[in-house]
Design an enzyme around this catalytic site. Structure first.
Site: not given
Ligand code: G6P
Length: 611
Positions: A2, A27, A74, A100-101, A484, A488, A491, A507, A606
């Protein structure tokens, strides 16, 4: 998650709101809308889907106003749809709200309002706020909002317009982020400073339970009982420039941010890493040797990519300092009755500084007597403000949903933090000081070296990523990196990717390997090269296609792989960043080939500001 923007002043509000919503797109959102007051009439537009749809509708039927509020939604309560998009209005159209919330007691409030004859049109929790404010309204919007909030439970960043008071926006905040921007004869409200960088550097990060009465000429803050509060002016950091939030020569923010990594890592260390002897000082964090001696454990709390930086932080600090560290997913930490208190240090890692679960974990730890340290990229963010201590990653704005340079800078800070603890412990071996110092200093060039192989990495995606599922495998630091890498890829390409510790394959997951299953295998830690080789042979024997990411010294393993990307030579601890950079590029080019929306992948946000 949001995005909110509000404007009041002398300029065209709708243009400022649409530009602001564009800046806030990163975001994450699924629908969008705005409300504005034109010649005393409250007008609104909203739609499911992209901002371009809203812009088209405004082009066809313009609104001329000097006051307005806009929202990227969102979805949480109610599917993405035109009707569920914000703003929400009271039945008579007098009050308009963006939010937002999550309003936790909205069902209860809704039932009470319905019993009084109010008709709801959407499935959202936000709509109750509009009706409730209308019910309380007796000619003063500020009082009505304050009264309504006294009945609301949950999290909110709110902006409210009232048709009969066209000279004010009332904003309020609890848990979800909201800032005020100050101009000359104009003022702004926004979810974050990305939307304000083009207009002002002067801001105020609102605290929880604060109501702001914003007019073109003034901003007054109040607590929920309307007791006046002091307004403290802050500044948007220098690196948050308009250019930094623009694409420039790049086709995507993700690619831009991948390429910004060497400089971002240098910026993260600048002013903190003193010299080649590994001396480190932080502006916002210092411990005495006594305090360090009393430290029994460290917990790192974070979500998503930041959590995976934390997993590497655990590996690094335990390896060099021999003190127990746990890396915890923040949403688990909060509800597991964690063992924290005196003698604990809880480190919250968060790019945005706004992730709700990370914030609440930090607050919980603090309430239980632990010391708390925030490693964040956003000055003045909620996590920054809630912690006892802070270290900034200085990565500059990160716009792509998939985090890249934030991760690299978090890892860089973790090298420095380990060195800093080493200076307090007095027992860290000289080899550790040297290794960590080298890692911190080599990281930017190690990443640059890999960026120089972008073409080869892009080609590697042609060969290998034709499957709908794949594995990333490694041991120790390579397992941390593979976590990671897999995140990536899933996502942004939507390929099901799983990271597995290589030794654990037998396993279970090995059952999934068949002819052509792609596997990214990592080999960057010399003492584990032979183990890596055995695991590669194991999966090859079952038909897997192996893409190896390895140090040059592992050339003998490369002979067993189908494709290899060699990352050069560096300190063992420094290998994670170039290895991850290869996987960032692999993910980027795979997603591109699959025609995905790289910067705004489906369903993701985001900044996750709700639970
Ligand atoms: C969301 C984003 C990720 C990010 C995560 C944590 O899932 O899509 O890219 O790593 O939040 O966000 P932060 O701002 O706490 O690092």
């Amino acid at each position: 998650m949001c995005g909110i923007i509000g404007y009041i002043g002398y300029r065209e509000a709708v243009k400022i709101i649409l530009d602001g919503l564009e800046c806030l797109e990163y975001r994450g959102y699924d629908s969008t809308g705005l409300a504005a007051i034109e010649n005393g009439k409250l007008l609104y537009r909203k739609n499911v889907g992209r901002l371009s749809v809203l812009k088209d509708s405004i082009d066809k039927d313009p609104i001329t106003a000097n006051i307005g509020i806009g929202h990227n939604r969102w979805a949480t309560h109610g599917k993405p749809s035109d009707i569920n998009a914000h703003p929400h209005l009271s039945s008579d159209g007098l009050i308009s709200v963006i939010h937002n919330g999550i309003i936790e007691n909205y069902l209860e409030l809704k039932a009470a309002l319905e019993a009084k004859g109010v008709e709801f049109v959407s499935e959202t929790d936000t709509e109750v706020v509009a009706h409730l404010i209308r019910e309380k309204y007796k000619g003063d919007l500020l009082s009505a909002v304050s009264e309504a909030l006294s009945e609301i439970r949950g999290a909110y960043a709110l902006c409210v317009l009232c048709e009969s008071e066209p000279g004010r926006i009332i904003a309020a905040k609890l848990a979800s982020p909201l800032i005020i921007g100050f101009g000359d004869a104009e003022n702004f409200v926004a979810s974050d400073s990305t939307a304000l960088a083009a207009h002002t550097r002067r801001i105020c990060n609102l605290n929880d339970r604060v109501i702001a009465d914003v007019t073109a000429e003034s901003v007054h803050l109040y607590d929920l009982d309307l007791k006046p509060l002091e307004l403290v002016e802050e500044h948007i950091p220098d690196e948050w420039t308009q250019e930094a939030v623009a694409l420039g020569e790049y086709s995507h923010f993700m690619l831009k941010e991948i390429h910004e990594q060497p400089q971002a890592i240098r910026n993260a260390a600048m002013g903190k890493l003193g010299s080649k002897d590994g001396s480190v000082a932080f502006d916002g964090f210092s411990f005495t040797k006594e305090e360090y001696k009393k430290l029994k454990r460290i917990d790192i709390v974070a979500c998503g990519t930041a959590y995976f930086a934390g997993v590497f932080g655990k590996y690094l600090i335990e390896k060099h300092l021999r003190i127990p560290v746990e890396a915890c997913i923040a949403s688990e930490f909060r509800y597991k009755n964690p063992i924290v208190g005196e003698g604990s240090l809880v480190i919250a890692i968060s790019q945005s500084g706004e992730t709700m679960d990370t914030l609440e974990s930090l607050k919980l730890a603090k309430a239980r007597g632990a010391k708390t340290l925030a490693i964040t990229n956003v000055l003045g963010s909620q996590i920054d403000r809630a912690a006892d201590y802070r270290i900034y990653t200085m990565a500059g704005p990160e716009i792509a949903v998939a985090s890249t340079k934030a991760y690299s800078t978090q890892v860089e800070i973790l090298y420095l933090l380990a060195l800093y603890f080493g200076s307090l412990s007095e027992s860290m071996p000289a080899e550790s000081v040297e290794a960590l110092t080298n890692a911190a200093m080599q990281a930017p060039d190690a990443v640059s070296y890999v960026l120089g192989q972008e073409k080869a990495i892009e080609q590697a995606t042609e060969e290998i990523f034709k499957s709908s599922r794949m594995f990333f495998i490694g041991r120790g630091a390579d397992y941390c990196a593979s976590l990671e890498g897999a995140l990536k890829l899933k996502e942004i390409s939507y390929i099901h990717a799983e990271a597995y510790p290589s030794g654990e394959l037998k396993h279970g997951p090995i059952a999934l390997i068949e002819e052509g299953t792609p596997i990214v295998a990592l080999a960057t830690q010399p003492e584990l090269y032979d183990k890596a080789l055995s695991n590669i042979k194991e999966v090859k024997a079952r038909g897997a296609k192996v893409l190896l990411i390895a140090r040059d010294s592992a050339a003998y393993i490369a002979r067993e792989a189908d494709i290899s990307i060699m990352i050069g030579e560096m300190e063992d601890d420094a290998a994670i960043l170039p290895a991850v950079c290869v996987m960032q590029l692999l993910s980027y080019y795979t997603a591109l080939k699959l025609g995905r929306d790289v910067d705004k992948p489906r369903n993701l946000a985001k900044s996750v500001t709700v639970e």
